[in-house]
Design a protein around this motif. Structure first.
Motif, PDB file in Angstrom:
ATOM      1  N   ASN A 134     -22.599   5.082   6.754  1.00 35.45           N
ATOM      2  CA  ASN A 134     -21.364   4.935   7.535  1.00 35.45           C
ATOM      3  C   ASN A 134     -20.652   3.625   7.177  1.00 35.45           C
ATOM      4  N   ILE A 135     -21.430   2.574   7.006  1.00 33.46           N
ATOM      5  CA  ILE A 135     -20.864   1.284   6.619  1.00 33.46           C
ATOM      6  C   ILE A 135     -20.197   1.406   5.245  1.00 33.46           C
ATOM      7  N   ILE A 136     -20.888   2.053   4.327  1.00 31.74           N
ATOM      8  CA  ILE A 136     -20.329   2.250   2.982  1.00 31.74           C
ATOM      9  C   ILE A 136     -19.026   3.033   3.068  1.00 31.74           C
ATOM     10  N   GLU A 137     -18.983   4.017   3.912  1.00 30.30           N
ATOM     11  CA  GLU A 137     -17.750   4.802   4.076  1.00 30.30           C
ATOM     12  C   GLU A 137     -16.616   3.933   4.616  1.00 30.30           C
ATOM     13  N   GLU A 138     -16.924   3.031   5.532  1.00 31.85           N
ATOM     14  CA  GLU A 138     -15.908   2.104   6.037  1.00 31.85           C
ATOM     15  C   GLU A 138     -15.355   1.246   4.902  1.00 31.85           C
ATOM     16  N   GLU A 139     -16.225   0.777   4.025  1.00 32.76           N
ATOM     17  CA  GLU A 139     -15.777  -0.024   2.882  1.00 32.76           C
ATOM     18  C   GLU A 139     -14.912   0.819   1.948  1.00 32.76           C
ATOM     19  N   ARG A 140     -15.265   2.065   1.773  1.00 38.45           N
ATOM     20  CA  ARG A 140     -14.425   2.953   0.937  1.00 38.45           C
ATOM     21  C   ARG A 140     -13.051   3.147   1.573  1.00 38.45           C
ATOM     22  N   ASN A 141     -13.013   3.219   2.901  1.00 42.25           N
ATOM     23  CA  ASN A 141     -11.719   3.318   3.593  1.00 42.25           C
ATOM     24  C   ASN A 141     -10.868   2.078   3.316  1.00 42.25           C
ATOM     25  N   HIS A 142     -11.515   0.943   3.245  1.00 43.95           N
ATOM     26  CA  HIS A 142     -10.822  -0.301   2.920  1.00 43.95           C
ATOM     27  C   HIS A 142     -10.167  -0.182   1.534  1.00 43.95           C
ATOM     28  N   ILE A 143     -10.926   0.338   0.582  1.00 43.41           N
ATOM     29  CA  ILE A 143     -10.403   0.498  -0.780  1.00 43.41           C
ATOM     30  C   ILE A 143      -9.217   1.455  -0.780  1.00 43.41           C
ATOM     31  N   GLU A 144      -9.320   2.540  -0.019  1.00 42.28           N
ATOM     32  CA  GLU A 144      -8.202   3.489   0.065  1.00 42.28           C
ATOM     33  C   GLU A 144      -6.942   2.815   0.606  1.00 42.28           C
ATOM     34  N   LYS A 145      -7.092   1.979   1.626  1.00 46.06           N
ATOM     35  CA  LYS A 145      -5.943   1.256   2.178  1.00 46.06           C
ATOM     36  C   LYS A 145      -5.335   0.333   1.133  1.00 46.06           C
ATOM     37  N   LEU A 146      -6.200  -0.346   0.378  1.00 43.23           N
ATOM     38  CA  LEU A 146      -5.712  -1.240  -0.676  1.00 43.23           C
ATOM     39  C   LEU A 146      -4.979  -0.452  -1.758  1.00 43.23           C
ATOM     40  N   GLU A 147      -5.500   0.717  -2.093  1.00 45.63           N
ATOM     41  CA  GLU A 147      -4.839   1.543  -3.108  1.00 45.63           C
ATOM     42  C   GLU A 147      -3.487   2.041  -2.622  1.00 45.63           C
ATOM     43  N   LEU A 148      -3.392   2.351  -1.337  1.00 47.15           N
ATOM     44  CA  LEU A 148      -2.090   2.739  -0.782  1.00 47.15           C
ATOM     45  C   LEU A 148      -1.101   1.581  -0.863  1.00 47.15           C
ATOM     46  N   MET A 149      -1.580   0.383  -0.561  1.00 49.81           N
ATOM     47  CA  MET A 149      -0.719  -0.791  -0.683  1.00 49.81           C
ATOM     48  C   MET A 149      -0.276  -0.980  -2.131  1.00 49.81           C
ATOM     49  N   GLU A 150      -1.206  -0.761  -3.046  1.00 40.98           N
ATOM     50  CA  GLU A 150      -0.926  -0.906  -4.464  1.00 40.98           C
ATOM     51  C   GLU A 150       0.138   0.100  -4.907  1.00 40.98           C
ATOM     52  N   GLU A 151      -0.016   1.336  -4.468  1.00 41.26           N
ATOM     53  CA  GLU A 151       0.967   2.372  -4.793  1.00 41.26           C
ATOM     54  C   GLU A 151       2.327   2.031  -4.204  1.00 41.26           C
ATOM     55  N   GLN A 152       2.334   1.574  -2.964  1.00 37.73           N
ATOM     56  CA  GLN A 152       3.586   1.204  -2.304  1.00 37.73           C
ATOM     57  C   GLN A 152       4.268   0.072  -3.063  1.00 37.73           C
ATOM     58  N   LYS A 153       3.485  -0.913  -3.449  1.00 38.48           N
ATOM     59  CA  LYS A 153       4.024  -2.049  -4.189  1.00 38.48           C
ATOM     60  C   LYS A 153       4.601  -1.579  -5.521  1.00 38.48           C
ATOM     61  N   SER A 154       3.899  -0.649  -6.170  1.00 39.75           N
ATOM     62  CA  SER A 154       4.354  -0.106  -7.442  1.00 39.75           C
ATOM     63  C   SER A 154       5.667   0.657  -7.257  1.00 39.75           C
ATOM     64  N   CYS A 155       5.752   1.441  -6.182  1.00 41.55           N
ATOM     65  CA  CYS A 155       6.979   2.188  -5.882  1.00 41.55           C
ATOM     66  C   CYS A 155       8.132   1.238  -5.575  1.00 41.55           C
ATOM     67  N   ASP A 156       7.831   0.152  -4.848  1.00 35.70           N
ATOM     68  CA  ASP A 156       8.862  -0.846  -4.535  1.00 35.70           C
ATOM     69  C   ASP A 156       9.395  -1.487  -5.818  1.00 35.70           C
ATOM     70  N   SER A 157       8.477  -1.778  -6.746  1.00 40.92           N
ATOM     71  CA  SER A 157       8.885  -2.384  -8.016  1.00 40.92           C
ATOM     72  C   SER A 157       9.757  -1.427  -8.824  1.00 40.92           C
ATOM     73  N   CYS A 158       9.376  -0.152  -8.834  1.00 46.27           N
ATOM     74  CA  CYS A 158      10.146   0.847  -9.562  1.00 46.27           C
ATOM     75  C   CYS A 158      11.542   0.994  -8.970  1.00 46.27           C
ATOM     76  N   ALA A 159      11.612   1.006  -7.653  1.00 39.50           N
ATOM     77  CA  ALA A 159      12.900   1.168  -6.976  1.00 39.50           C
ATOM     78  C   ALA A 159      13.806  -0.025  -7.234  1.00 39.50           C
ATOM     79  N   SER A 160      13.247  -1.231  -7.209  1.00 42.35           N
ATOM     80  CA  SER A 160      14.091  -2.412  -7.429  1.00 42.35           C
ATOM     81  C   SER A 160      14.505  -2.515  -8.891  1.00 42.35           C
ATOM     82  N   THR A 161      13.668  -2.052  -9.806  1.00 40.39           N
ATOM     83  CA  THR A 161      14.007  -2.082 -11.238  1.00 40.39           C
ATOM     84  C   THR A 161      15.100  -1.059 -11.553  1.00 40.39           C
TER      85      THR A 161
END
Length: 164
Positions: A134-161
């Motif tokens: 269960n703890i490991i799954e919580e850490e994986r959820n953390h990674i998923e949140k970070l990846e969503l942030m990464e995707e959002q940041k990438s989309c923001d960069s594409c939109a501004s470019t």
């Protein structure tokens, strides 16, 4: 060999170490966006520490297990306290972009997962193994949140470019 209490204590200490590292880096970051992401990660680590605090075993420990747990707790706390695995506070403080922070944070979360997966081999209690999963799954959820942030940041960069 280890009890759920040992695992809980390890997890709490790891999260506290991560929270402190992220907070210190957030305060020192020069870019406000980088500081904001680091502060968010510190809060996530703080929430995980609280979550781990509530993990309990339904099985009472024998006197021998209680003695082993006490020795194990001391050894594990000495081993974990102040050890931030591969997360480097100075690297975080010197990060110039949110993307750098996200990459380093994902690496930290993956290292934490690997450590917890390593600990599974030292558990002989199926309930404790499940709690650690269960703890490991919580850490994986953390990674998923970070990846969503990464995707959002990438989309923001594409939109501004593309709007230039």
């Amino acid at each position: 060999m280890f009890t759920i209490g040992d695992i809980r204590n390890i997890a709490i200490q790891i999260e506290k170490n991560g929270e402190e590292t992220y907070r210190n880096a957030s305060k020192a970051a020069k870019d406000p966006n980088v500081s904001e992401v680091l502060a968010w990660m510190a809060e996530e680590e703080k929430h995980h520490a609280k979550w781990f605090t509530n993990l309990r075993s339904s099985k009472p420990l024998t006197p021998e297990q209680q003695e082993i747990e006490a020795v194990g707790r001391t050894l594990l706390q000495d081993m974990i306290k102040g050890n931030n695995f591969l997360i480097d506070e100075n690297d975080l403080k010197n990060a110039k972009t949110v993307e750098e922070v996200i990459l380093q944070s994902k690496k930290f979360e993956l290292d934490t997962i690997l450590f917890y997966e390593f600990l599974i081999g030292f558990l002989d209690d199926e309930e404790a193994v499940q709690q650690l999963r269960n703890i490991i799954e919580e850490e994986r959820n953390h990674i998923e949140k970070l990846e969503l942030m990464e995707e959002q940041k990438s989309c923001d960069s594409c939109a501004s470019t593309s709007s230039r």
